[in-house]
Design a protein around this motif. Structure first.
Motif, short mmCIF file in Angstrom:
data_model
loop_
_atom_site.label_atom_id
_atom_site.label_comp_id
_atom_site.label_asym_id
_atom_site.label_seq_id
_atom_site.Cartn_x
_atom_site.Cartn_y
_atom_site.Cartn_z
N VAL A 18 9.47 7.00 -9.39
CA VAL A 18 8.09 7.47 -9.20
C VAL A 18 8.11 8.95 -8.84
O VAL A 18 8.84 9.37 -7.94
CB VAL A 18 7.39 6.66 -8.10
CG1 VAL A 18 5.99 7.22 -7.85
CG2 VAL A 18 7.32 5.18 -8.48
N VAL A 21 1.81 9.47 -7.33
CA VAL A 21 0.74 8.49 -7.46
C VAL A 21 -0.56 9.20 -7.13
O VAL A 21 -0.71 9.77 -6.05
CB VAL A 21 0.95 7.29 -6.52
CG1 VAL A 21 -0.22 6.32 -6.62
CG2 VAL A 21 2.26 6.56 -6.85
N VAL A 31 -0.03 6.41 -12.07
CA VAL A 31 1.36 6.41 -11.63
C VAL A 31 2.17 7.25 -12.62
O VAL A 31 2.22 6.94 -13.81
CB VAL A 31 1.94 4.98 -11.55
CG1 VAL A 31 3.40 5.02 -11.11
CG2 VAL A 31 1.11 4.11 -10.61
N VAL A 33 5.85 8.59 -13.57
CA VAL A 33 7.26 8.30 -13.33
C VAL A 33 8.12 9.23 -14.19
O VAL A 33 7.66 9.76 -15.21
CB VAL A 33 7.62 6.83 -13.65
CG1 VAL A 33 6.79 5.88 -12.81
CG2 VAL A 33 7.43 6.53 -15.13
N ASN A 52 7.72 -3.08 -9.46
CA ASN A 52 8.59 -2.55 -8.41
C ASN A 52 9.77 -3.48 -8.18
O ASN A 52 9.79 -4.61 -8.67
CB ASN A 52 7.80 -2.30 -7.11
CG ASN A 52 7.26 -3.58 -6.49
OD1 ASN A 52 7.36 -4.67 -7.05
ND2 ASN A 52 6.68 -3.45 -5.31
N CYS A 98 0.17 -0.79 -6.78
CA CYS A 98 0.63 0.46 -7.39
C CYS A 98 0.31 1.68 -6.51
O CYS A 98 1.05 2.66 -6.51
CB CYS A 98 -0.02 0.64 -8.77
SG CYS A 98 0.60 -0.52 -10.02
N LEU A 101 3.18 2.69 -4.11
CA LEU A 101 4.46 3.22 -4.59
C LEU A 101 4.68 4.62 -4.01
O LEU A 101 3.76 5.43 -3.90
CB LEU A 101 4.47 3.28 -6.11
CG LEU A 101 4.43 1.93 -6.84
CD1 LEU A 101 4.25 2.13 -8.33
CD2 LEU A 101 5.70 1.12 -6.56
N GLU A 103 6.86 8.38 -3.69
CA GLU A 103 7.57 9.38 -4.47
C GLU A 103 9.07 9.17 -4.33
O GLU A 103 9.60 9.02 -3.22
CB GLU A 103 7.18 10.77 -3.99
CG GLU A 103 7.80 11.90 -4.80
CD GLU A 103 7.31 13.26 -4.36
OE1 GLU A 103 8.09 14.23 -4.49
OE2 GLU A 103 6.16 13.36 -3.89
#
Length: 239
Positions: A18, A21, A31, A33, A52, A98, A101, A103
């Motif tokens: 990630v 977000v 999100v 990535v 995840n 989500c 999540l 970094e």
């Protein structure tokens, strides 16, 4: 040494992490990535599976907040930096997770998979119709269509003007954008050729066809292809 080099290369290409977000609206999260190979293989209309790792998921009251696999369409990619954007509508437990999540967190990203959107050539006029989250899918398709020389008129529908997101990308995806909101105040178009309308997407199409929204960049009589992405209700209405 050669083995270690190959493993390092494969890890860099295949393991997703990630990067960011972002909350776009009260119910939509983006999100971003880093997944270099997945980003390079993207074509407009394809999608990914995001999940995840259970062992890394937060623990709350003795329960792991692990996600089920979510099928998400790629919104945009940056192949040079290996970045991939997926936009999530918060509708259930996994989609809401989500937003949690972090970094740098490793995640599972499978794909891209599915059949890409057919991109015609030869100047065929195209109508795009997006409802809410569907607009996150259409702007990559719109850019590909314009790059292929197709005139594009884009009807971007939302519930309220506060729900608009990625306006720059939607503008870049079309020769003319008709912004429509179901209720409230109409958004202010930023480009002179764009228009705004209060009502649903189909009503906006009718108003455009009847020349009630001012000058038209694309004649709807010349349109032979419609690409519509939205809720079941919107899709039935467009049909």
């Amino acid at each position: 040494a050669a083995w270690d080099k190959m493993v390092k290369h494969l890890d860099d290409e295949l393991l997703a992490r990630v990067m960011k977000v972002k909350r776009l609206t009260s119910t939509i999260v983006e999100v971003i990535v880093r997944a270099p190979l997945a980003a390079r293989k993207f074509q407009p209309g394809k999608f990914y599976r995001l999940q995840n790792f259970e062992s890394l998921s937060p623990m709350v009251d003795g329960s792991r907040l692990s996600m089920e696999g979510l099928a998400l369409t790629g919104a945009w990619t940056d192949p040079q930096r290996g970045l991939l954007s997926m936009i999530v509508l918060e509708m259930g437990g996994s989609s809401r997770l989500c937003a949690l999540l972090k970094e740098g967190e490793p995640v599972v990203v499978m794909g891209p998979t599915g059949t890409p959107t057919e991109i015609p050539h030869g100047g065929e006029a195209i109508l795009l119709a997006g409802g809410g989250l569907g607009n996150a899918v259409l702007f990559s398709i719109g850019r590909a269509l314009r790059a292929a020389g197709c005139p594009v008129v884009y009807f971007a529908g939302y519930r309220r003007k506060e729900d608009l997101f990625y306006v720059d990308e939607i503008e870049a995806a079309a020769d003319q954008v008709i912004w429509s909101v179901d209720s409230g105040t109409a958004p202010e178009p930023r480009r002179p050729q764009d228009r705004a309308f209060v009502g649903n997407v189909v009503q906006a199409m009718v108003a455009y066809a009847e020349n009630r929204l001012g000058e038209r960049t694309v004649d709807l009589h010349a349109v032979r292809r419609v690409i519509a992405i939205g809720s079941d209700r919107m899709m039935r209405a467009v049909k």
